[in-house]
Design an enzyme around this catalytic site. Structure first.
Site, PDB file in Angstrom:
ATOM      1  CE  LYS A 191      44.646 -56.485  75.063  1.00 44.64           C
ATOM      2  NZ  LYS A 191      44.707 -55.152  74.399  1.00 44.64           N
ATOM      3  N   GLY A 243      35.138 -58.137  70.647  1.00 44.41           N
ATOM      4  CA  GLY A 243      36.052 -57.767  69.583  1.00 44.41           C
ATOM      5  C   GLY A 243      35.696 -58.471  68.292  1.00 44.41           C
ATOM      6  CB  SER A 244      37.686 -59.078  65.282  1.00 44.86           C
ATOM      7  OG  SER A 244      38.745 -59.919  65.687  1.00 44.86           O
ATOM      8  CB  THR A 245      34.117 -62.898  63.971  1.00 44.21           C
ATOM      9  OG1 THR A 245      32.902 -62.181  64.237  1.00 44.21           O
ATOM     10  CG2 THR A 245      33.785 -64.368  63.797  1.00 44.21           C
ATOM     11  CD  GLU A 246      37.843 -61.897  61.490  1.00 39.67           C
ATOM     12  OE1 GLU A 246      37.637 -61.064  62.413  1.00 39.67           O
ATOM     13  OE2 GLU A 246      37.153 -61.942  60.457  1.00 39.67           O
ATOM     14  N   GLY A 248      37.843 -63.972  68.294  1.00 40.88           N
ATOM     15  CA  GLY A 248      36.966 -64.843  69.065  1.00 40.88           C
ATOM     16  C   GLY A 248      37.218 -66.307  68.760  1.00 40.88           C
ATOM     17  CD  GLU A 265      29.340 -57.412  71.526  1.00 42.37           C
ATOM     18  OE1 GLU A 265      29.344 -57.480  70.270  1.00 42.37           O
ATOM     19  OE2 GLU A 265      29.662 -56.403  72.161  1.00 42.37           O
ATOM     20  CB  CYS A 299      29.747 -54.819  67.501  1.00 44.85           C
ATOM     21  SG  CYS A 299      28.969 -54.496  69.108  1.00 44.85           S
ATOM     22  CD  GLU A 393      31.867 -55.772  62.629  1.00 50.00           C
ATOM     23  OE1 GLU A 393      31.137 -55.337  63.536  1.00 50.00           O
ATOM     24  OE2 GLU A 393      32.727 -56.645  62.810  1.00 50.00           O
TER      25      GLU A 393
END
Length: 786
Positions: A191, A243-246, A248, A265, A299, A393
């Protein structure tokens, strides 16, 4: 009229707009809307959403919103195609990837223009950086496909890979994901980001043109719900997310206990360290490449400049002067340096964060930017390390500048972040640069450079920047699976512990009370309780009942022993050889302990002897598990260093209480980690008997800490602990699921397995797999040659 003399004096660029007519004609042919690419063809467009050009705000396409049914169809197609794709020879898969690379080259200009229209990045970056790197990844991984059987013997594809990529490098992230997946024999359901799906759809057309078999590559467009449907689909065996840590964290919890392989990542807040002896002009250009490249939507962007106090005023002056020359504007104009922010929502976020910093007293220095979805190059000074601009970030063209006095201060400031993706170090002193590179907590370090990427160099982070690597051998290995052992009878939940007084303990002249082992010393449990350890004829002793407080103390002790990881492999090997020697001298005592648990004499002797041999094997590996010099296109010695993970929690299986403990703890400490180990819940005394062996073997206090008690309760504490970097759990299926879910807090690496599955006495009980699991690759780019 502008004369040549005027141009030579001003050095201004003339207008050089890129022609987008061919790409716009292609978009016009699809003005009814794009469907999904499933099983080698495009579906009819269903419910669609708009895709806009961020530089102008115009709607340039309509793309289908993927449903659960669409994801099901894509996974079904991928599963049907995977056995045939994996059954091809490596050479045949390599030919397909090579063909794909050649066709991408033939459509390179088309893809570059489409990427700029869709994403807003300058055409120079799309044309000269992104698309060539895309081609490089397909060529590089065609090579891995060709030699996979030789380089990864016994490995096989995972199956279907579910991949979700971000909007900052839409085509490049696609190549990073699908090239190794296809090379390894997997099939893909991918996606693209909701904001930037167009180059993924264009590449699907190119893949069809290049003759990629049906179902091998499937692309489903949509929003976050579509991505969640892919990552959570039971037909997906491997998940890769950038993508974002959230998000992840959400994925880590979503797939906990599913058995799916996972690489993440995630975000970053990378330090850009400038020492007093650095070439300041070069470092300024490094800042341009680091934070103002791709509008700062990177990133690994060097968003925190740390500059030596002695040169901070001069560096700041040079940076402001350079910032004033940057051109922000039309991304299709070839003289543009900073293009459009990807979406108004992202622009609002950048603006809000900068204004929060301004309200707290930060000084904001900015270039110029036109009206619309643009943000100027921004330098923030007078900012504290705890400021939101230093910790969050921003994902925009905003960089902070903080002075430091000593190299130790620089390292402390650099590591003052929950992230650990990348770092850039600038110094003419190679010893200083390499010393700092080793100390900075980051997966990638550039020396006198920034934002260098290559398919031959591993890329990925530590801490809340995720885990796993993309590119090079490590990236290829992430898309391969090794046969995992399966238990004929899964490990049962251990019996409840009894901390009340028991009858029938063996009579001894002097009671030998077992304690915990924390920081190199025996310690009573904080709970004040002990529990009975069962033998065939009744209880054989008492073990301390460890608690949350004991785990906290053990983790603190492990962190205090950080010097162990800095030891040379040779020095660690000497300690481990000594450990094996001392265990051998007391072999009879340990055999007797194992017999007290009900083992036969021969089984006890075999377990002790195998434990001794295993210690010797990992001692030998301490200075043999080498890194590599990776072959990259630029003039660098690009080092792949196998670094320890840090502090590890290890939860041991119930059976074979000595050998299981040794087989897990030894590879971890051989690689320089410090451990908090929970031995066999039912028979922990084999591990508590090791205290004196550890103490007399010159093992520094805190390297091995042992807490006995209820395995799953202690596992939960270790999994939730933010100062634990990795966790190995060998126990029940329910316990493994709980560990994976709880580890999402700081996104620690986990290895969970049925405690009864592995034969610890044979080859399954040792090997390079354990060493690989106990390390992570740090990539260091060192200038070399011209």
């Amino acid at each position: 009229m502008t004369t040549i003399t005027d141009i030579l004096q001003t050095m201004d660029y003339g207008p050089a707009p890129e022609d987008s007519a061919i790409v716009r004609d292609w978009l016009k042919r699809h003005e009814a809307g794009f469907g999904h690419f499933i099983d080698g063809g495009f579906t009819a467009a269903g419910e669609t959403f708009e895709v806009t050009n961020p530089a102008s705000g115009e709607v340039i396409a309509r793309v289908s919103q993927g449903s659960d049914a669409d994801v099901d169809a894509a996974v079904k197609a991928a599963r049907a195609a995977q056995p045939g794709w994996a059954a091809l020879s490596g050479h045949d898969r390599a030919r397909h990837l090579y063909a794909l690379a050649r066709h991408i080259q033939q459509h390179a200009r088309f893809l570059a223009v489409l990427e700029t229209l869709d994403n807003g990045k300058p055409i120079r970056e799309s044309r000269d950086i992104d698309v060539p790197l895309v081609v490089r990844h397909f060529y590089h991984h065609a090579g891995w496909a060709e030699i996979m059987a030789d380089e990864f013997p016994g490995a096989a594809a995972h199956g279907v890979c579910g991949q979700v990529i971000p909007w900052n490098f839409p085509l490049l992230m696609l190549a990073w994901k699908i090239a190794p997946a296809l090379a390894a024999g997997n099939t893909v359901v991918l996606k693209p980001a909701e904001y930037t799906p167009l180059t993924a759809l264009a590449l699907a057309e190119i893949a069809r043109e290049a003759g990629l078999p049906k179902g091998v590559l499937n692309i489903v467009t949509g929003d976050g719900a579509t991505g969640a449907a892919i990552t959570g689909h039971p037909g997906v065996s491997k998940v890769a997310f950038t993508g974002s840590t959230e998000v992840g964290r959400l994925i880590r919890r979503q797939i906990a206990g599913s058995g799916k392989a996972l690489t993440l990542e995630l975000g970053g807040k990378s330090p850009f360290i400038v020492f007093a002896d650095a070439d300041l002009d070069a470092a300024v250009e490094g800042v341009v490449d680091s934070i103002w490249f791709n509008q700062g939507q990177v990133c690994c962007a060097g968003s925190r400049i740390l500059v030596a106090e002695a040169v901070a005023p001069r560096f700041t002056e040079l940076l402001k002067r350079r910032m004033a020359t940057l051109i922000t504007g039309n991304p299709l104009e070839k003289s543009t340096d900073i293009g459009a922010i990807v979406h108004p929502v992202q622009l609002e976020r950048i603006t809000a964060l900068v204004e929060q910093g301004r309200a707290k007293g930060a000084e904001i220095h900015q270039g110029t930017a036109p009206a619309g979805c643009f943000y100027p190059a921004t330098l923030v000074t007078g900012v504290e390390p705890a400021s939101i601009l230093s910790t969050e970030e921003i994902f925009g063209p905003v960089v902070t500048l903080t002075p430091f006095r000593t190299p130790e201060d620089a390292v402390a400031l650099a590591n003052n972040s929950r992230y650990g993706l990348a770092a850039s170090v600038w110094s003419e002193n190679v010893n200083l640069a390499l010393d700092v590179a080793a100390k900075v907590k980051a997966g990638v370090v550039w020396i006198n450079a920034a934002n260098l990427f290559d398919a031959g160099a591993a890329f990925g982070g530590t801490r809340e920047s995720g885990f796993g690597r993309e590119g090079a051998r490590a990236g290829m290995a992430a898309y391969l699976a090794h046969p995992a052992p399966r238990a004929k009878r899964p490990e049962a939940t251990p019996a409840a512990l009894d901390a009340t007084p028991v009858q029938g303990l063996p009579a001894t002249a002097v009671d030998r009370t077992a304690k915990l082992y924390i920081g190199g010393k025996q310690a009573r449990p904080d709970s004040g309780y002990s529990y009975a350890v069962a033998g065939p004829q009744g209880s054989v002793g008492l073990a301390p009942l460890g608690s949350r407080k004991d785990i906290r103390n053990a983790v603190e002790a492990a962190h205090a022993a950080k010097g162990w990881g800095a030891q040379t492999g040779h020095n660690r090997a000497q300690v481990l050889y000594y450990l094996a020697e001392n265990l051998s001298a007391r072999a009879t005592e340990f055999e007797e302990r194992l017999r007290s648990f009900g083992q036969s004499g021969s089984a006890a002797r075999a377990e002790v002897e195998t434990s001794i041999r295993r210690i010797f094997w990992y001692a030998a590996q301490s200075d043999k598990f080498d890194g590599a010099v990776q072959s990259t296109k630029s003039a660098h010695v690009t080092l792949a260093m196998n670094e320890p993970l840090g502090v590890m929690g290890i939860l041991c299986p119930s059976a074979q209480p000595l050998l299981g403990f040794v087989s897990l703890v030894l590879p971890a400490i051989a690689m320089g980690n410090r451990v908090v180990a929970v031995p066999s819940q039912g028979h922990p005394l084999a591990a508590t008997d090791l205290y004196q062996v550890l103490e007399t073997s010159d093992l520094p206090g805190g390297v091995v800490n042992i807490v006995t008690g209820e395995r799953d309760l202690l596992a939960k504490t270790l999994a939730e602990h933010d100062d634990v970097d990795a966790l190995w759990y060998f126990g029940t299926a329910a316990g493994g699921t709980a560990v994976e879910a709880a580890s999402a807090g700081n996104l620690k690496q986990t290895w969970t397995e049925d405690g009864a599955a592995r034969d610890w006495t044979g080859p399954e009980g040792q090997g390079r797999l354990f060493l690989t699991r106990a390390t992570q690759v740090k990539t260091i780019w060192v200038p070399y040659g011209e």
